[in-house]
Scaffold this motif. Structure first.
Motif, short mmCIF file in Angstrom:
data_model
loop_
_atom_site.label_atom_id
_atom_site.label_comp_id
_atom_site.label_asym_id
_atom_site.label_seq_id
_atom_site.Cartn_x
_atom_site.Cartn_y
_atom_site.Cartn_z
N GLY A 21 16.60 78.54 12.83
CA GLY A 21 17.73 78.34 13.73
C GLY A 21 18.70 79.49 13.67
O GLY A 21 19.22 79.94 14.70
N VAL A 22 18.94 80.02 12.47
CA VAL A 22 19.82 81.18 12.32
C VAL A 22 19.20 82.39 13.01
O VAL A 22 19.88 83.13 13.72
N ASP A 23 17.90 82.57 12.80
CA ASP A 23 17.21 83.68 13.46
C ASP A 23 17.30 83.56 14.98
O ASP A 23 17.54 84.55 15.68
N MET A 24 17.12 82.34 15.49
CA MET A 24 17.22 82.13 16.94
C MET A 24 18.62 82.49 17.43
O MET A 24 18.78 83.13 18.46
N PHE A 25 19.64 82.09 16.67
CA PHE A 25 21.01 82.41 17.04
C PHE A 25 21.22 83.92 17.08
O PHE A 25 21.83 84.44 18.01
N PHE A 26 20.71 84.64 16.08
CA PHE A 26 20.86 86.09 16.05
C PHE A 26 20.22 86.73 17.28
O PHE A 26 20.79 87.64 17.89
N VAL A 27 19.03 86.28 17.64
CA VAL A 27 18.33 86.86 18.79
C VAL A 27 19.10 86.58 20.08
O VAL A 27 19.33 87.49 20.89
N ILE A 28 19.52 85.34 20.28
CA ILE A 28 20.25 84.98 21.50
C ILE A 28 21.57 85.73 21.57
O ILE A 28 21.94 86.29 22.61
N SER A 29 22.29 85.76 20.47
CA SER A 29 23.58 86.45 20.42
C SER A 29 23.42 87.94 20.69
O SER A 29 24.18 88.53 21.46
N GLY A 30 22.43 88.56 20.06
CA GLY A 30 22.18 89.99 20.28
C GLY A 30 21.83 90.28 21.73
O GLY A 30 22.29 91.27 22.31
N TYR A 31 21.03 89.41 22.32
CA TYR A 31 20.65 89.57 23.72
C TYR A 31 21.88 89.51 24.63
O TYR A 31 22.08 90.35 25.50
N LEU A 32 22.73 88.51 24.40
CA LEU A 32 23.93 88.34 25.24
C LEU A 32 24.91 89.50 25.07
O LEU A 32 25.47 90.00 26.05
N SER A 95 36.35 87.22 3.94
CA SER A 95 37.47 87.63 4.81
C SER A 95 37.27 89.02 5.38
O SER A 95 37.87 89.36 6.40
N LEU A 96 36.43 89.81 4.74
CA LEU A 96 36.11 91.16 5.23
C LEU A 96 34.79 91.18 6.00
O LEU A 96 34.32 92.24 6.37
N TRP A 97 34.23 90.01 6.23
CA TRP A 97 32.92 89.85 6.87
C TRP A 97 31.84 90.59 6.10
O TRP A 97 30.93 91.19 6.67
N LEU A 98 31.92 90.52 4.78
CA LEU A 98 30.95 91.18 3.90
C LEU A 98 30.36 90.22 2.88
O LEU A 98 29.82 90.65 1.86
N GLU A 129 26.16 89.12 11.30
CA GLU A 129 26.44 89.24 12.74
C GLU A 129 27.50 90.32 13.01
O GLU A 129 27.33 91.16 13.88
N GLU A 130 28.58 90.28 12.27
CA GLU A 130 29.66 91.25 12.52
C GLU A 130 29.24 92.67 12.16
O GLU A 130 29.64 93.62 12.83
N GLN A 131 28.44 92.82 11.13
CA GLN A 131 27.94 94.16 10.81
C GLN A 131 27.02 94.67 11.90
O GLN A 131 27.05 95.85 12.26
N PHE A 132 26.22 93.78 12.47
CA PHE A 132 25.37 94.14 13.60
C PHE A 132 26.22 94.64 14.77
O PHE A 132 25.91 95.64 15.40
N TYR A 133 27.33 93.93 15.05
CA TYR A 133 28.19 94.29 16.17
C TYR A 133 28.99 95.56 15.93
O TYR A 133 29.51 96.14 16.88
N LEU A 134 29.10 95.99 14.69
CA LEU A 134 29.71 97.28 14.42
C LEU A 134 28.74 98.42 14.73
O LEU A 134 29.14 99.47 15.21
#
Length: 170
Positions: A21-32, A95-98, A129-134
């Motif tokens: 489910g987490v993997d599915m979320f990552f894929v959908i979120s990355g796609y969007l 708090s630092l997303w780390l 997720e946040e590191q991906f978006y950086l």
């Protein structure tokens, strides 16, 4: 995706692989997110990184900060002094997303008893997720520049949605 995670954590037989489910979320979120980046590139020829990250912070920070504060306060009441110290350290990294890096370097296995006692273990996925978006917007824009500023952008077709465009010359 969320339901798979909840069922796995609830111990429902047949749903032990909640990480799917987490993997599915990552894929959908990355796609969007990729669609949003592509749309901005097609419309303006550039990505406003500040606005991109400001939108992420504006959407996530209120709920995330509230969760951190409420959980930290609850720790003061509900946990032993030893577990409070562990939670405080994990909360700092969260708090630092780390927190994913913190838990990895602490060699904390997600399904071990020690991880189950840490109230911030669940924040590892937000860190990823946040590191991906950086990194992803930078890589995507660099890839588009390598293709050439007048090259047709790759299509993001799916579910009846067609988002394509040209990157205009400046």
């Amino acid at each position: 995706a969320v339901l798979l995670v909840l069922l796995a954590h609830a111990g429902v037989p047949g749903f032990t692989a909640g990480f799917v489910g987490v993997d599915m979320f990552f894929v959908i979120s990355g796609y969007l997110i990729t669609q949003l980046i592509q749309r901005e590139l097609a419309a303006t020829g550039r990505l406003n990184y500040f606005a991109f990250y400001a939108r992420r912070v504006k959407r996530l920070l209120p709920a995330f900060a509230t969760m951190l504060v409420v959980v930290a306060l609850a720790c003061q009441v509900a946990l032993t002094v030893e577990l409070q110290a562990e939670a405080a350290q994990a909360g700092f990294w969260a708090s630092l997303w780390l927190s994913n890096i913190h838990f990895a370097t602490a060699r904390l296995e997600y399904f071990d008893d020690a991880a189950q006692q840490n109230v911030f273990t669940h924040t590892w996925s937000l860190g990823v997720e946040e590191q991906f978006y950086l990194i992803w917007p930078l890589l995507f824009v660099a890839g588009m520049k390598l293709l050439g500023r007048t090259q047709r952008m790759p299509s993001m077709t799916g579910y009846g949605l067609e988002i394509t465009g040209y990157i205009p010359k400046e």
